[in-house]
Design a protein around this motif. Structure first.
Motif, PDB file in Angstrom:
ATOM      1  N   ALA A 167      -2.140 -51.092 -37.125  1.00  0.00           N
ATOM      2  CA  ALA A 167      -3.030 -51.869 -37.993  1.00  0.00           C
ATOM      3  C   ALA A 167      -2.307 -52.344 -39.243  1.00  0.00           C
ATOM      4  CB  ALA A 167      -4.254 -51.036 -38.368  1.00  0.00           C
ATOM      5  N   ASN A 168      -1.498 -51.479 -39.845  1.00  0.00           N
ATOM      6  CA  ASN A 168      -0.737 -51.861 -41.031  1.00  0.00           C
ATOM      7  C   ASN A 168       0.513 -51.006 -41.114  1.00  0.00           C
ATOM      8  OD1 ASN A 168      -1.559 -49.310 -42.332  1.00  0.00           O
ATOM      9  ND2 ASN A 168      -3.543 -50.310 -42.522  1.00  0.00           N
ATOM     10  N   SER A 169       1.480 -51.490 -41.840  1.00  0.00           N
ATOM     11  CA  SER A 169       2.741 -50.779 -41.970  1.00  0.00           C
ATOM     12  C   SER A 169       2.559 -49.550 -42.850  1.00  0.00           C
ATOM     13  CB  SER A 169       3.803 -51.703 -42.571  1.00  0.00           C
ATOM     14  OG  SER A 169       5.030 -51.026 -42.721  1.00  0.00           O
ATOM     15  N   SER A 170       2.943 -48.394 -42.340  1.00  0.00           N
ATOM     16  CA  SER A 170       2.818 -47.152 -43.089  1.00  0.00           C
ATOM     17  C   SER A 170       3.908 -46.195 -42.639  1.00  0.00           C
ATOM     18  CB  SER A 170       1.431 -46.529 -42.876  1.00  0.00           C
ATOM     19  OG  SER A 170       1.223 -46.245 -41.509  1.00  0.00           O
TER      20      SER A 170
ATOM     21  N   GLN B 195       8.085 -41.445 -33.001  1.00  0.00           N
ATOM     22  CA  GLN B 195       8.322 -41.368 -34.440  1.00  0.00           C
ATOM     23  C   GLN B 195       9.363 -40.296 -34.762  1.00  0.00           C
ATOM     24  OE1 GLN B 195       4.543 -42.702 -36.637  1.00  0.00           O
ATOM     25  NE2 GLN B 195       3.727 -41.668 -34.843  1.00  0.00           N
ATOM     26  N   GLN B 196       9.029 -39.270 -35.562  1.00  0.00           N
ATOM     27  CA  GLN B 196      10.041 -38.298 -35.969  1.00  0.00           C
ATOM     28  C   GLN B 196      10.196 -37.136 -34.989  1.00  0.00           C
ATOM     29  OE1 GLN B 196       7.257 -38.894 -37.619  1.00  0.00           O
ATOM     30  NE2 GLN B 196       6.103 -36.995 -37.796  1.00  0.00           N
ATOM     31  N   MET B 197       9.439 -37.128 -33.920  1.00  0.00           N
ATOM     32  CA  MET B 197       9.506 -36.024 -32.967  1.00  0.00           C
ATOM     33  C   MET B 197      10.756 -36.130 -32.100  1.00  0.00           C
ATOM     34  SD  MET B 197       6.648 -34.849 -30.187  1.00  0.00           S
ATOM     35  CE  MET B 197       7.003 -33.593 -28.964  1.00  0.00           C
ATOM     36  N   PRO B 198      11.468 -35.018 -31.877  1.00  0.00           N
ATOM     37  CA  PRO B 198      12.644 -35.071 -30.997  1.00  0.00           C
ATOM     38  C   PRO B 198      12.239 -35.226 -29.534  1.00  0.00           C
ATOM     39  CG  PRO B 198      12.213 -32.817 -31.670  1.00  0.00           C
ATOM     40  CD  PRO B 198      11.265 -33.680 -32.457  1.00  0.00           C
TER      41      PRO B 198
ATOM     42  N   ARG C 266       5.209 -37.944 -44.046  1.00  0.00           N
ATOM     43  CA  ARG C 266       4.833 -37.871 -42.639  1.00  0.00           C
ATOM     44  C   ARG C 266       4.149 -36.543 -42.343  1.00  0.00           C
ATOM     45  NH1 ARG C 266       8.141 -41.616 -39.408  1.00  0.00           N
ATOM     46  NH2 ARG C 266       9.400 -42.855 -40.837  1.00  0.00           N
ATOM     47  N   TYR C 267       3.650 -36.415 -41.135  1.00  0.00           N
ATOM     48  CA  TYR C 267       2.950 -35.190 -40.766  1.00  0.00           C
ATOM     49  C   TYR C 267       3.001 -35.005 -39.254  1.00  0.00           C
ATOM     50  CZ  TYR C 267      -0.733 -38.502 -39.510  1.00  0.00           C
ATOM     51  OH  TYR C 267      -1.425 -39.547 -38.953  1.00  0.00           O
ATOM     52  N   ALA C 268       2.899 -33.757 -38.840  1.00  0.00           N
ATOM     53  CA  ALA C 268       2.779 -33.432 -37.422  1.00  0.00           C
ATOM     54  C   ALA C 268       1.301 -33.338 -37.090  1.00  0.00           C
ATOM     55  CB  ALA C 268       3.482 -32.114 -37.116  1.00  0.00           C
ATOM     56  N   PRO C 269       0.799 -34.141 -36.175  1.00  0.00           N
ATOM     57  CA  PRO C 269      -0.643 -34.167 -35.914  1.00  0.00           C
ATOM     58  C   PRO C 269      -1.120 -32.904 -35.211  1.00  0.00           C
ATOM     59  CG  PRO C 269       0.507 -35.527 -34.326  1.00  0.00           C
ATOM     60  CD  PRO C 269       1.534 -35.090 -35.326  1.00  0.00           C
ATOM     61  N   PRO C 270      -2.385 -32.562 -35.361  1.00  0.00           N
ATOM     62  CA  PRO C 270      -2.943 -31.423 -34.620  1.00  0.00           C
ATOM     63  C   PRO C 270      -3.010 -31.727 -33.130  1.00  0.00           C
ATOM     64  CG  PRO C 270      -4.673 -32.598 -35.793  1.00  0.00           C
ATOM     65  CD  PRO C 270      -3.376 -33.194 -36.248  1.00  0.00           C
ATOM     66  N   LEU C 271      -2.973 -30.674 -32.321  1.00  0.00           N
ATOM     67  CA  LEU C 271      -2.914 -30.832 -30.870  1.00  0.00           C
ATOM     68  C   LEU C 271      -4.136 -30.259 -30.163  1.00  0.00           C
ATOM     69  CD1 LEU C 271       0.804 -29.710 -30.379  1.00  0.00           C
ATOM     70  CD2 LEU C 271      -0.054 -32.035 -30.705  1.00  0.00           C
ATOM     71  N   ASP C 272      -5.152 -29.884 -30.922  1.00  0.00           N
ATOM     72  CA  ASP C 272      -6.274 -29.174 -30.312  1.00  0.00           C
ATOM     73  C   ASP C 272      -7.185 -30.078 -29.488  1.00  0.00           C
ATOM     74  OD1 ASP C 272      -7.100 -30.554 -32.517  1.00  0.00           O
ATOM     75  OD2 ASP C 272      -8.457 -29.014 -33.264  1.00  0.00           O
TER      76      ASP C 272
ATOM     77  N   GLN D 118       3.596 -43.540 -40.991  1.00  0.00           N
ATOM     78  CA  GLN D 118       3.359 -42.995 -39.665  1.00  0.00           C
ATOM     79  C   GLN D 118       2.132 -43.652 -39.048  1.00  0.00           C
ATOM     80  OE1 GLN D 118       3.860 -38.794 -39.430  1.00  0.00           O
ATOM     81  NE2 GLN D 118       2.493 -38.545 -37.697  1.00  0.00           N
ATOM     82  N   ALA D 119       2.220 -43.933 -37.764  1.00  0.00           N
ATOM     83  CA  ALA D 119       1.086 -44.533 -37.057  1.00  0.00           C
ATOM     84  C   ALA D 119       0.066 -43.448 -36.743  1.00  0.00           C
ATOM     85  CB  ALA D 119       1.557 -45.196 -35.771  1.00  0.00           C
ATOM     86  N   PRO D 120      -1.142 -43.546 -37.282  1.00  0.00           N
ATOM     87  CA  PRO D 120      -2.145 -42.503 -37.033  1.00  0.00           C
ATOM     88  C   PRO D 120      -2.822 -42.683 -35.681  1.00  0.00           C
ATOM     89  CG  PRO D 120      -3.064 -44.185 -38.452  1.00  0.00           C
ATOM     90  CD  PRO D 120      -1.636 -44.584 -38.204  1.00  0.00           C
ATOM     91  N   ARG D 121      -3.367 -41.607 -35.188  1.00  0.00           N
ATOM     92  CA  ARG D 121      -4.150 -41.669 -33.962  1.00  0.00           C
ATOM     93  C   ARG D 121      -5.520 -42.265 -34.268  1.00  0.00           C
ATOM     94  NH1 ARG D 121      -6.301 -36.419 -30.532  1.00  0.00           N
ATOM     95  NH2 ARG D 121      -7.279 -37.571 -28.811  1.00  0.00           N
ATOM     96  N   LYS D 122      -5.967 -43.160 -33.393  1.00  0.00           N
ATOM     97  CA  LYS D 122      -7.270 -43.797 -33.579  1.00  0.00           C
ATOM     98  C   LYS D 122      -7.799 -44.231 -32.220  1.00  0.00           C
ATOM     99  CE  LYS D 122      -5.216 -48.329 -34.666  1.00  0.00           C
ATOM    100  NZ  LYS D 122      -3.811 -47.923 -34.459  1.00  0.00           N
TER     101      LYS D 122
END
Length: 273
Positions: free
Chosen positions: A101-104, A199-202, A177-183, A106-110
């Motif tokens: 949607a916009n440059s940031s 993104q930043q995940m290996p 940045r942030y690591a998103p929850p996985l629940d 990190q791309a959020p989940r939506k």
């Protein structure tokens, strides 16, 4: 016997055998070819549908040929998608991270902007550009009784806890940045994230963590997500030491503040009297 021997040595015997072989081969081909042709036609139609969707919704950043677009000041508007594979597209589009949607940072989940069929078509188109990680089989994304939760927990704590927390609750990372929850994430998307490294995940290729071990990791995440939260606030699953320290600081700090307020209030009352 001599009669049969003369028949086999007849000049036309080789021609008859060759003709018979061609008839058999032609019959087999006519039986199998329509199915293959139909599958190829369906695949080609899906790829073309994906290309049309790509030109409308993705080419503005990634280029008409998915090779990316360079920005005037360096960097790029969108990276090249050649060779990223169907799994990367399925993850990014299926989780709503793309289109961005916009440059940031990190791309959020939506909520996804495309239907499942459209996402599959986009994935097929990008996969047709160059080899890359494929969408995983459900055998490894939907854990069954064969999954080893204990083994998955060991792999998760070794490779994932530093960012995602020991129970997959997520956490903050440097640079905003942030690591998103996985629940509440599908096992398919967890697997795709491991093999594509968004993104930043290996990237955890199958040579590093086998498909069976990835299945165990997914089973562990699902088992932790389904555990009941006793005692009210879960506290993000930080663990007994950090949770105890947090409670100690808040509890003792609150008592100290209350004591100071009472002391100051009592002193003012005495002065007034």
């Amino acid at each position: 016997m001599r009669f049969l021997s003369r028949r086999r040595r007849h000049p036309l015997a080789g021609f008859v055998v060759l003709l018979l072989g061609l008839v058999v081969a032609g019959g087999l081909y006519s039986t199998l070819a329509p199915r293959s042709a139909g599958a190829d036609t369906a695949d080609a139609r899906q790829v073309e549908t994906g290309r049309q969707l790509f030109l409308v919704g993705c080419a503005g950043c990634h280029g008409k040929n998915a090779a990316g677009i360079l920005a005037a000041k360096g960097g790029n508007y969108g990276p090249s998608l050649v060779g990223v594979g169907a799994a990367a597209v399925d993850f990014q589009v299926g989780t709503g991270r793309m289109p961005l949607a916009n440059s940031s940072q990190q791309a959020p989940r939506k909520p996804p902007a495309y239907t499942a069929e459209e996402t599959a078509a986009l994935s097929a188109y990008v996969a047709s550009l160059a080899p890359g990680p494929a969408i995983p089989d459900t055998e490894y994304t939907d854990p069954s009784d064969e999954a080893d939760v204990t083994n998955g927990g060991e792999f998760f704590r070794t490779n994932c806890t530093a960012c995602h927390n020991s129970v997959g609750a997520g956490g903050a990372l440097p640079g905003g940045r942030y690591a998103p929850p996985l629940d509440d994430v599908s096992g398919k998307y967890i697997y795709e994230a491991m093999i594509t490294g968004p993104q930043q995940m290996p990237v955890f290729a199958d040579s590093v963590i086998t498909p069976e071990d990835k299945r165990d990791i997914i089973a562990y995440i699902e088992s932790v997500s389904e555990e009941p939260r006793y005692g009210g606030l879960a506290g993000g699953g930080l663990g007994p030491v950090s949770e105890g320290l947090f409670s100690w600081i808040i509890g003792i700090g609150g008592l100290v503040v209350a004591a100071i307020w009472i002391g100051a209030h009592g002193a003012r009352v005495k002065k007034q009297t």
